[in-house]
Structures are given as structure tokens and as C-alpha cells.
Design an enzyme around this catalytic site. Sequence first.
Site, short mmCIF file in Angstrom:
data_model
loop_
_atom_site.label_atom_id
_atom_site.label_comp_id
_atom_site.label_asym_id
_atom_site.label_seq_id
_atom_site.Cartn_x
_atom_site.Cartn_y
_atom_site.Cartn_z
N LYS A 174 20.37 4.86 -0.31
CA LYS A 174 19.01 5.21 0.13
C LYS A 174 18.20 5.80 -1.03
O LYS A 174 17.04 5.44 -1.24
CB LYS A 174 19.09 6.20 1.31
CG LYS A 174 19.59 5.54 2.59
CD LYS A 174 19.97 6.55 3.68
CE LYS A 174 20.63 5.82 4.85
NZ LYS A 174 21.14 6.71 5.90
N GLN B 4 22.17 12.83 6.98
CA GLN B 4 23.16 11.76 7.08
C GLN B 4 24.22 12.11 8.13
O GLN B 4 24.82 13.18 8.08
CB GLN B 4 23.81 11.51 5.70
CG GLN B 4 24.76 10.34 5.67
CD GLN B 4 24.04 9.00 5.94
OE1 GLN B 4 22.95 8.74 5.43
NE2 GLN B 4 24.66 8.15 6.75
N ASP C 37 14.18 8.76 10.50
CA ASP C 37 15.33 8.08 11.10
C ASP C 37 15.01 7.70 12.55
O ASP C 37 15.74 6.92 13.15
CB ASP C 37 16.57 8.99 11.07
CG ASP C 37 17.56 8.58 9.99
OD1 ASP C 37 17.47 7.43 9.52
OD2 ASP C 37 18.43 9.40 9.64
#
Length: 296
Positions: free
Chosen positions: A52, A96, A119
Amino acid sequence: MELLDGKKVSKSVKDALKLETARLRSLQLRAPHLAAILIGHDGASETYVASKIKNCEETGFLSSLIRLPVEVSEKEVLDTIGQLNKRDDIDGILVQLPLPVHVSEQQVINSIDPAKDVDGFHPVSTGKMVQGMPTFIPATPYGIMLMLEYYGIPTIGKHAVVIGRSNIVGRPISILLSQQGTYANCTVTLCHSRTTNLKEICSGADIIVAALGKPGFLTADMVKENAVVIDVGITRVADDSKKSGFALKGDVDFIRVAPKCSYITPVPGGVGLMTIAALLKNTFNAYLLRTQGDTN
Ligand code: NAD
């Protein structure tokens, strides 16, 4: 059979974002900025976050990686997110997953400012998505939708079967495919671990999204001729022939299923790459909303 090439589609998404970001920079504006929080040293999480960050750099975005030790308290995680929420120069925040067991995933997700929820896991984002309002769509389902659109895959009136009901993949893609839209309007069946007649349901599907995390689960006898198969699964399977010691396997028995399909995604090289492209798109939109109150 045509391969749905995540490399090609993600490149086209990233190239467009790169151009837009260069245009912003030429106007002396700052670039979009993604902050990623990584707790501990889980191998897969390290790989995902590194990818990412690398993709942010390649696109011209700013990125910050905040590493926290595995023994960090939930309060410290929430405080870190609180600080990132307040920072005007940060547009997107991701934590994460998975988290250590002593840190509540729900508390962490709920603490992210919905305006920075790139997200798309916050209940505010989920609620808006369900109602078809503009919002941050979770990156994997968003990436799948971008792929369907890129290849112009007919979806209207088709029977789509989604295997897996997680909040990050299965459930949101089932909602998106059922909504109105040129690359949606499907009749959707959402299957899960308690579904009893999965083979029968899949056999009638025009589109199958496999998102359960069981390598090779979807076999050729479960797939009808000319079906579209989207393989979301990524599982590390021990493989001595690889330098890393493992190979990435999807949820589809690719070798036997692919010949029956009209379209299929490979693993790797399919949905995984689209997930990152979609995350960048969400980050760019967060930037636009926060700085200009608009999205493109
Ligand atoms: P999860 O473990 O949260 O959910 C799995 C789902 O599969 C559950 O809803 C469960 O009910 C269902 N399931 C399990 N066994 C089943 C069975 N025998 N029959 C029918 N349904 C069954 O997983 P997740 O987070 O949604 O991830 C699924 C897979 O997708 C994993 O391999 C994960 O690594 C992968 N993934 C890939 C990407 C990507 O970018 N490609 C992103 C996220 C997740």
C-alpha cells in the site's frame, strides 16, 4: 475464456490518479496523504502494508506508516487514531487487520473519523453504502466493481452468488451487486458456512464471487458453462519451490474451473491488485472531499 487482468485494470486506475495528483502538485497543492497503522509483525500484514505504501509513492501520494508493538494497549491505538483524525494534512487512515486479540476491531474501526475512513469499514460508511449514498466503499468490493466496469461485463438481471459474508468482502459485494447500476442490478444469493446446498446454488450462477479463504474450494462441478468467476481468496500455502516458502492460492480450483468460464480472475494478479487501486481511489476522494468538498 478471458482473464480479468488485475494488473492491467489497476494500472489504468493508478495512472489516472497519478495524472490527477501531478496536476494538483503543479497547482502547488499538496498530494493526498494516507496514514497506515500496523500493529506487530505478522508476515502477510507486513506485505500488504508495504504494498500500500509503495503504491502511494508510485502514484505521487504522501504516506505515513505508524508501527505499534503487538503488546500495545487498545487505548494507545485509539489515541493514535485520535491524533491522526485531528491532523489536517492526513486524508485517509487505515488500520491493518487482523488486530491482536486484546484490541477490539470494532472499537478501532468506530474511532476513525468517517471522513478519513478510506477502508470503508466504519458503520457510517456501511450505512451510506447500503442506502446507495456516495461514501467510501470497502476496497476489495470496490475493486471488483471497477473490474466489472472495465471489462464491460453484463450484470443486469444476472444471478450472482457470493460465497462468504464478511463485513469487508462478502456482505458489501453482495449489496453492491444487488443495487441499481449498469454494472450491478444482479439477483444476489449470499452464501456462508451454514449454507446447506452450496453446490446447487453455485451451479445456477451467472456470476460467482468466492470469498471464503479456503484454497481451491470452488470446483468445476459447481460452475456452469460461461460463468464469470471472481476469486477473492488469498491463502498462503507452503511451497518449497518458492523462495518465500509459500505460494498464494485462491478459493477457486483455477486449472479446472477456468476452461468453463467466460471470465475469471487469477490469483495472484486479480482482485488483490484491484484492492490497492480502490484504496488509492478512496484516498484521493477523501482528499477531494476534505480539501474541496467534492469528488470527481
Ligand atoms: P472471513 O474469514 O472473515 O470470512 C469468510 C467467510 O466465508 C465467512 O462469512 C464464512 O461464513 C464463509 N465460509 C467459510 N467456510 C465456508 C464454506 N465451507 N462454505 C461457504 N461459506 C464459507 O474472510 P474474509 O476476510 O472475507 O476473506 C476471505 C478471503 O479473501 C481470504 O482468503 C482473504 O485472505 C481474502 N481476501 C482477499 C483480499 C484481496 O485483496 N484479494 C481482500 C480481503 C480478503
